[in-house]
Scaffold this motif. Structure first.
Motif: not given
Length: 637
Positions: A49-50, A98-99, A129-130, A154-157
């Protein structure tokens, strides 16, 4: 009346401040000793889990920050994330949730084939991708033994730009051979910073960690003399890290990029004391502690191990330099990406620091002084070798580097360091195998109650050692490196074979350095302390040894070249970090190598014909403004 009272109570209810939201649960530092998941036969089942967690990289009692972290479902989040460690041939079945409140992209949860084909950029595995709150199941097979990792954003970087609150979303993956691996340790390097190190801006926050903690709260490692030590190191940060081991050489056994891991074949040992780790790369190394005492393994970029306040913020005003802030506890004159190592003597079972050096046959004095033109805001310092009984050399002027110190393999030497500065200092003998007490790290070197101090102003410190090998090494300050190394406190340390005399006409040290400050000068590169060295005159057909040393404080790495009419000429590599390269690695090649701070490289060049248009060039990544390279022209006669 009652209506008025009700309305007043309602107004009070609206106006009353709400209690602050509870901070997320703590993330624990993960020492990567315990594998995660449940293994049954040849399948590992793992529920990941994130989620947000409160991270305390400077210790449990220090301030914390809320960051994204991985966790095994039902357990605390950890930084780095849960370790995936299995034997080759295992299938890993992961359910990932994805939390977080943002879309999550996770890389690295994919197959590692035993015989991967020729991969191209288009073959790179796609990330998972979640959406927020979503879960996804994935299964992959791990067949190729090696060191790998998974990471999220979580920023797409991309990884090389991941510097902020999602920069700790990383976990190690280790695949052992079918018969298992010898005991080892796994270290994940992490960072949290305002921007990437190669950006031409001053960074306010620079927090560098090992397995989730920053020095002096990193794990202290304990070994005995003669142990076989094996480490796996993963650079999951957006910066390059030249990792330096004090006092000993290590064998680099493999290198990888997270997708593939290459084991170096037998007969081609990779010896080093400093190994550059590019963004996203991993290494496996092995070394044997041969002498007792305290030692360090750290990134050699001063910004990454300088002392800082909690969470990587600058120290308070008035305590910005390490010698001013931590004179009482000099071990705190470092921070960030540092591991401490204590080696005990197997004959006593204790860590001892015994100076076993033989009676010196050579004595030197090394004066540490201000150069002409030095000011408090722009310090210009210098090393000067001084033979007892002779007149002291006159002070140098401007920004320079130390002159070469020449020693002899097997010849005991005593060097008295005399501090003429108005601030404490110390000298580290980079790459030299010596007793811990003399290693030059205040508050660390030595053992037990005998710990080396800073060298106070108007004081001195005596160093004794016997160089065990010939090669190219470095002597430099190990106090307030961002200030003192910038000021000029670094120089070549050359160890020659018995009976050998260095001919400076054909044996040339080239020390690369850079001025300090975040002004236009930061983009300059200096060669032997000069921005524009006078032309070298070489003879056609003559063999020349170039001893490159990179001590450019704010440069992650520089490109070293010898050019002919602007294109790389040919050179023959001879040695790395003072250790001779094996014959298989000494073949002639185009003269272009990336060398990081703290690394040395010896090469041989042979000018071909009179009139050749040769030059030594040192280039750095392009930046806005300033000089982007240094050039030393060569005239061939």
């Amino acid at each position: 009346m009652r209506a008025t009272l009700v309305a007043g109570l309602a107004l009070l209810a609206v106006a009353a401040p709400l209690p602050p939201p509870a901070a997320p649960a703590r993330a624990r530092p993960n020492d990567n000793r315990a594998p995660s998941g449940a293994l049954r036969r040849d399948t590992l089942t793992l529920r990941l889990e994130a989620r947000l967690a409160t991270w305390h990289p400077d210790g449990d009692g220090a301030p914390g920050a809320v960051v994204a972290a991985f966790a095994e479902v039902g357990r605390d989040a950890s930084i780095p994330g849960p370790l995936v460690r299995v034997r080759a041939g295992t299938t890993v079945s992961v359910v990932l949730r994805n939390a977080l409140a943002d879309t999550l992209r996770v890389h690295g949860l994919h197959d590692r084939a035993a015989t991967p084909g020729a991969a191209t950029p288009d073959d790179a595995p796609t990330p998972l991708v979640l959406a927020p709150g979503a879960s996804r199941a994935v299964a992959f097979r791990l067949e190729a033994p090696g060191t790998y990792y998974y990471w999220g954003t979580s920023t797409g970087r991309p990884l090389e730009l991941r510097t902020r609150e999602d920069a700790q979303l990383t976990g190690a993956i280790v695949v052992d051979p079918p018969g298992g691996s010898p005991p080892d340790r796994v270290f994940v390097l992490g960072m949290w910073a305002d921007t990437v190190g190669r950006a031409a801006v001053r960074r306010h926050r620079v927090l560098a960690v090992v397995n989730g903690r920053a020095w002096p709260n990193t794990e202290r490692l304990a070994y005995a003399v003669g142990d076989s030590v094996r480490w796996r190191v993963i650079n999951a940060t957006a910066d390059l890290h030249p990792m330096h081991l004090h006092g000993f050489y290590f064998h680099v056994e493999s290198r990888g990029d997270g997708t593939a891991d290459t084991v170096y074949r037998d007969g081609v040992p990779r010896l080093a004391v400093t190994e550059a780790m590019s963004i996203g790369h991993v290494i496996a190394l092995r070394w044997v502690p041969e002498r007792p005492g305290n030692w360090l393994f750290h990134c050699h970029i001063p910004e990454h191990f300088a002392p800082r306040a909690a969470l990587g913020l600058p120290l308070a005003t008035g305590a910005s330099s390490s010698h001013a802030a931590h004179t009482e506890r000099p071990e705190h004159a470092m921070g960030g990406l540092v591991l401490g190592i204590a080696v005990r003597d197997t004959t006593t079972g204790r860590a001892v620091a015994v100076a076993r050096a033989a009676a010196p046959t050579r004595e030197l004095r090394l004066l540490v002084r201000e150069n002409v033109g030095s000011t408090r805001d722009v310090p210009l310092y210098g090393f000067a070798a001084h033979a007892r009984g002779s007149a002291e050399p006159p002070p140098d002027s401007g920004r320079r580097v130390g002159a070469p110190l020449e020693l002899t393999r097997g010849e005991p030497v005593r060097i008295t360091i005399v501090n003429r500065l108005a601030e404490p200092t110390a000298v580290h003998w980079h790459g030299i195998e010596l007793e811990s007490w003399y290693d030059g790290v205040p508050g660390v070197s030595g053992a037990g109650r005998r710990i080396a101090p800073m060298i106070a102003p108007r004081d001195s410190f005596e160093v004794r050692f016997t160089p065990p090998r010939a090669g190219t090494f470095i002597y430099h300050t190990h106090v307030d490196e961002e200030r003192q190394q910038d000021a000029g406190l670094a120089g070549p340390l050359l160890v020659l074979e018995p009976g050998e005399r260095r001919d400076p006409a054909v044996d040339l040290p080239v020390l690369v350095s850079s001025p300090g400050g975040f002004d236009a000068e930061v983009h300059q590169l200096l060669l032997n302390g000069m921005t524009a060295p006078p032309p070298l005159t070489l003879r056609a057909g003559q063999r020349y040894r170039l001893r490159f040393i990179n001590m450019s404080v704010r440069r992650s790495g520089v490109i070293l070249m010898v050019t002919r009419a602007g294109a790389p000429a040919t050179w023959r590599p001879l040695a790395k970090d003072g250790a001779d390269l094996p014959p298989a690695l000494r073949a002639p090649e185009p003269s272009r190598r990336v060398v990081s701070i703290g690394e040395t490289l010896d090469v041989e060049i042979v000018p071909e014909a009179p009139g050749d248009s040769l030059a030594i060039e040192v280039r750095a990544p392009p930046r806005a403004g300033g000089r982007r390279f240094a050039r030393w022209p060569i005239i061939v006669r």
